[in-house]
Write a protein that holds these residues in place. Structure first.
Motif, short mmCIF file in Angstrom:
data_model
loop_
_atom_site.label_atom_id
_atom_site.label_comp_id
_atom_site.label_asym_id
_atom_site.label_seq_id
_atom_site.Cartn_x
_atom_site.Cartn_y
_atom_site.Cartn_z
N VAL A 23 0.86 -1.18 0.00
CA VAL A 23 0.00 0.00 0.00
C VAL A 23 0.90 1.24 0.00
O VAL A 23 1.74 1.39 0.89
N LYS A 90 1.94 -3.05 4.17
CA LYS A 90 0.52 -3.23 3.84
C LYS A 90 -0.38 -2.29 4.63
O LYS A 90 -1.60 -2.31 4.45
N THR A 92 -2.71 0.41 6.02
CA THR A 92 -3.68 1.30 5.37
C THR A 92 -4.18 2.40 6.31
O THR A 92 -5.11 3.13 5.96
N THR A 93 -3.58 2.50 7.50
CA THR A 93 -4.08 3.44 8.51
C THR A 93 -3.24 4.72 8.61
O THR A 93 -3.51 5.57 9.45
#
Length: 224
Positions: A23, A90, A92-93
């Protein structure tokens, strides 16, 4: 085929290495570096103020307390997060620590690709050297007898870890930076502090230890 293509859609080198689930980062380079810089200055500032309470400490000792506080927290927080967060790429926050390693991996993609040697070095550094650095702050403040031995041991550990870090990269082809800018700014410049400063501290600590042993020897000779 789509899954394979997406696994290759990352900014790291070598580009043909797959990174499934990657990401892209949410924070800009300026934000990441700015937060790190301000946090580092805050740690140094607070440690400097606290060091004023330590009796009869030279400015050099106070600066060393700042260094050990800074490097100790860096080892524990930043490197500890990396060592125990194998899928940070990875995230996503927009977690700041994940963003730091997504950005730094542009200078050394072994972090994103979870190179076993890098993970081992960073894990040991976070678990052992990080707390030891904070102990060094206490040892200097309280004038503990083990202060110089501890500082020498930590500094040699940092030099050893940094040497392993660079040598393994060379042996593997030294092709892990996304561009010459990231290579020089992240891979070289960021790590330079952990070569220069530990070397100087090692020399100083060695001299102080030798002087103390010599003085103790002379004292014993006088009492005979």
């Amino acid at each position: 085929m789509e899954g394979s293509d997406s696994a290759l859609n990352h900014p790291y080198s070598p580009q043909n290495v797959k990174l499934p689930g990657y990401v892209p980062g949410f924070l800009s380079q300026a934000t990441i570096l700015g937060v790190y810089g301000l946090a580092s200055l805050f740690v140094v500032f607070v440690t400097w103020l606290i060091s004023r309470r330590a009796p009869k400490k030279s400015k050099l000792d106070r600066w060393l307390m700042c260094w050990w506080a800074f490097t100790g927290l860096t080892h524990i927080i930043l490197e500890g997060y990396f060592a125990f967060s194998p899928e940070f790429y990875k995230d996503t926050t927009a977690c700041y620590l994940a963003e730091v390693w997504k950005e730094y991996s542009k200078g050394d993609s072994r972090y994103a690709f979870r190179d076993a040697g890098v993970v081992a070095v960073e894990g040991l550094t976070a678990v052992i050297e990080g707390p030891a650095c904070l102990l060094a702050v206490y040892a200097i403040a309280k004038g503990k007898s083990y202060s110089y031995v501890l500082q020498l041991a930590i500094s040699l550990g940092q030099l050893y870890g940094t040497a392993v870090y660079f040598i393994t990269a060379l042996l593997e082809g030294d092709h892990f930076a996304a561009s010459p800018f990231y290579y020089n700014a992240y891979y070289i410049a960021v790590n330079a502090s952990w070569i220069v400063i530990p070397t100087l501290i090692s020399i100083r600590s060695w001299k102080r230890i030798c002087a103390a042993v010599q003085a103790q020897g002379q004292k014993k000779n006088k009492t005979r």
